[in-house]
Design a protein around this motif. Structure first.
Motif, PDB file in Angstrom:
ATOM      1  N   VAL A  60     -10.421   4.189  -2.433  1.00  0.00           N
ATOM      2  CA  VAL A  60     -10.189   4.959  -1.211  1.00  0.00           C
ATOM      3  C   VAL A  60      -8.746   4.822  -0.743  1.00  0.00           C
ATOM      4  CG1 VAL A  60     -10.852   5.236   1.213  1.00  0.00           C
ATOM      5  CG2 VAL A  60     -12.593   4.701  -0.513  1.00  0.00           C
ATOM      6  N   ALA A  61      -8.201   3.613  -0.834  1.00  0.00           N
ATOM      7  CA  ALA A  61      -6.846   3.359  -0.332  1.00  0.00           C
ATOM      8  C   ALA A  61      -6.307   2.057  -0.912  1.00  0.00           C
ATOM      9  CB  ALA A  61      -6.857   3.279   1.198  1.00  0.00           C
ATOM     10  N   PHE A  62      -4.990   1.879  -0.733  1.00  0.00           N
ATOM     11  CA  PHE A  62      -4.331   0.618  -1.052  1.00  0.00           C
ATOM     12  C   PHE A  62      -3.779   0.063   0.253  1.00  0.00           C
ATOM     13  CE2 PHE A  62      -4.095   3.182  -4.875  1.00  0.00           C
ATOM     14  CZ  PHE A  62      -4.432   2.292  -5.872  1.00  0.00           C
ATOM     15  N   ASN A  74      -3.194 -16.444  -0.014  1.00  0.00           N
ATOM     16  CA  ASN A  74      -2.152 -15.631  -0.639  1.00  0.00           C
ATOM     17  C   ASN A  74      -2.552 -14.174  -0.808  1.00  0.00           C
ATOM     18  OD1 ASN A  74      -0.470 -17.924  -1.012  1.00  0.00           O
ATOM     19  ND2 ASN A  74      -1.633 -18.497  -2.832  1.00  0.00           N
ATOM     20  N   ALA A  75      -3.580 -13.757  -0.093  1.00  0.00           N
ATOM     21  CA  ALA A  75      -4.040 -12.374  -0.205  1.00  0.00           C
ATOM     22  C   ALA A  75      -3.001 -11.431   0.404  1.00  0.00           C
ATOM     23  CB  ALA A  75      -5.383 -12.212   0.503  1.00  0.00           C
ATOM     24  N   THR A  76      -2.321 -10.660  -0.448  1.00  0.00           N
ATOM     25  CA  THR A  76      -1.248  -9.792   0.035  1.00  0.00           C
ATOM     26  C   THR A  76      -1.533  -8.310  -0.162  1.00  0.00           C
ATOM     27  OG1 THR A  76      -0.183 -10.116  -2.108  1.00  0.00           O
ATOM     28  CG2 THR A  76       0.586 -11.499  -0.275  1.00  0.00           C
ATOM     29  N   MET A  77      -2.552  -8.006  -0.944  1.00  0.00           N
ATOM     30  CA  MET A  77      -2.861  -6.591  -1.191  1.00  0.00           C
ATOM     31  C   MET A  77      -4.353  -6.422  -1.418  1.00  0.00           C
ATOM     32  SD  MET A  77      -1.373  -4.004  -4.122  1.00  0.00           S
ATOM     33  CE  MET A  77      -2.101  -2.372  -4.333  1.00  0.00           C
ATOM     34  N   VAL A  78      -4.854  -5.261  -0.989  1.00  0.00           N
ATOM     35  CA  VAL A  78      -6.275  -4.948  -1.146  1.00  0.00           C
ATOM     36  C   VAL A  78      -6.413  -3.561  -1.764  1.00  0.00           C
ATOM     37  CG1 VAL A  78      -8.498  -4.665   0.001  1.00  0.00           C
ATOM     38  CG2 VAL A  78      -6.832  -6.297   0.915  1.00  0.00           C
ATOM     39  N   ASP A 233     -11.158  -6.148   8.126  1.00  0.00           N
ATOM     40  CA  ASP A 233     -10.395  -4.919   8.339  1.00  0.00           C
ATOM     41  C   ASP A 233      -9.180  -4.915   7.418  1.00  0.00           C
ATOM     42  OD1 ASP A 233     -12.155  -4.125  10.242  1.00  0.00           O
ATOM     43  OD2 ASP A 233     -10.852  -4.483  11.965  1.00  0.00           O
ATOM     44  N   VAL A 234      -8.731  -3.713   7.076  1.00  0.00           N
ATOM     45  CA  VAL A 234      -7.553  -3.583   6.228  1.00  0.00           C
ATOM     46  C   VAL A 234      -6.568  -2.612   6.862  1.00  0.00           C
ATOM     47  CG1 VAL A 234      -8.437  -1.658   4.842  1.00  0.00           C
ATOM     48  CG2 VAL A 234      -6.816  -3.245   3.832  1.00  0.00           C
ATOM     49  N   VAL A 235      -5.286  -2.882   6.656  1.00  0.00           N
ATOM     50  CA  VAL A 235      -4.224  -1.985   7.103  1.00  0.00           C
ATOM     51  C   VAL A 235      -3.687  -1.292   5.862  1.00  0.00           C
ATOM     52  CG1 VAL A 235      -1.967  -1.817   8.195  1.00  0.00           C
ATOM     53  CG2 VAL A 235      -3.602  -3.531   8.993  1.00  0.00           C
TER      54      VAL A 235
END
Length: 244
Positions: A60-62, A74-78, A233-235
């Motif tokens: 759906v998105a990055f 260290n979670a920097t991207m989803v 939640d994600v940005v």
């Protein structure tokens, strides 16, 4: 005549007996070796592995986590999927750097996002690949410096050459964990423009063939999530484009 002397016929018969005895011994020994080899072969365990699909999801998105995730500092991207969320703990910083500094309309993300889950315990590994193409006269010196600093390699195709364009490819090793669907998925789907082409992410593991045979079960498995993974939640990145 001396009794120690044997006539030629006796010597010949005796010699034949020795040859036959030796031949029988060799035959028995070789037969024993063959039987032993056969037994060892029948007991030998196959180490052939079968690639086993676990799950496939529509992207759906990055984006990046809106808040710090427990046990994933260290979670920097989803990678936001319709069913699950792929949280990158390694390689995310490099991907964010690429996606944030390159012009979105010139980026192509490889659709072959297939990640390996060695133990089917929620942790995956693999590579993320993307390419960046523009007309040659649009590149600047700073662009080439960026490519050098980020391990970009020239992968210009014949099709690119025909229109006087140049292409650079990037391959980023990644590791991460699989989380449930993000909490604000419906908001992302309603307020952000969809990606310009369908992108999928899939997961697979490897199962030894002899294990499948012994269990008598299909090689199909179900994706297992982390026991501590909760929705978050994600940005999203300002690049809901990724034009083809």
């Amino acid at each position: 005549m001396s009794q120690n002397h044997k006539n030629p016929l006796q010597v010949k018969v005796s010699f034949k007996a020795v040859i036959i005895s030796a031949s029988l011994t060799a035959l028995l020994v070789s037969s024993g070796c063959a039987t032993s080899s056969l037994l060892e072969s029948s007991n030998r365990v196959s180490t052939t592995s079968v690639k086993t699909p676990l799950s496939e999801d529509q992207i759906v998105a990055f984006g990046r986590p809106a808040q710090a995730l427990p046990k994933m500092p260290n979670a920097t991207m989803v990678i936001v999927g319709e069913k699950n969320s792929c949280v990158l703990s390694q390689g995310g910083t490099e991907m964010v750097n690429l996606l944030s500094n390159l012009t979105p309309k010139n980026i192509q993300v490889s659709n072959d996002m297939s990640f390996y889950v060695p133990n089917n315990d929620g942790y995956f590994q693999g590579e993320m690949k993307l390419s960046y193409a523009k007309l040659k006269d649009e590149f600047k010196r700073s662009d080439y410096q960026f490519f050098l600093q980020n391990n970009g390699r020239d992968c210009t195709t014949d099709s690119d050459e025909r229109i006087n364009a140049q292409r650079f490819c990037f391959s980023v090793p990644v590791k991460g964990a699989i989380y449930p669907q993000v909490s604000n998925l419906s908001m992302i789907q309603s307020q952000y423009r969809a990606l310009s082409k369908p992108y999928t992410v899939s997961f697979y593991t490897q199962i030894k063939q002899d294990e499948v045979i012994r269990s008598g079960k299909s090689s199909a498995e179900k994706l297992v999530l982390l026991p501590f993974a909760l929705a978050f939640d994600v940005v999203t990145f300002p690049l809901q484009l990724l034009d083809n």
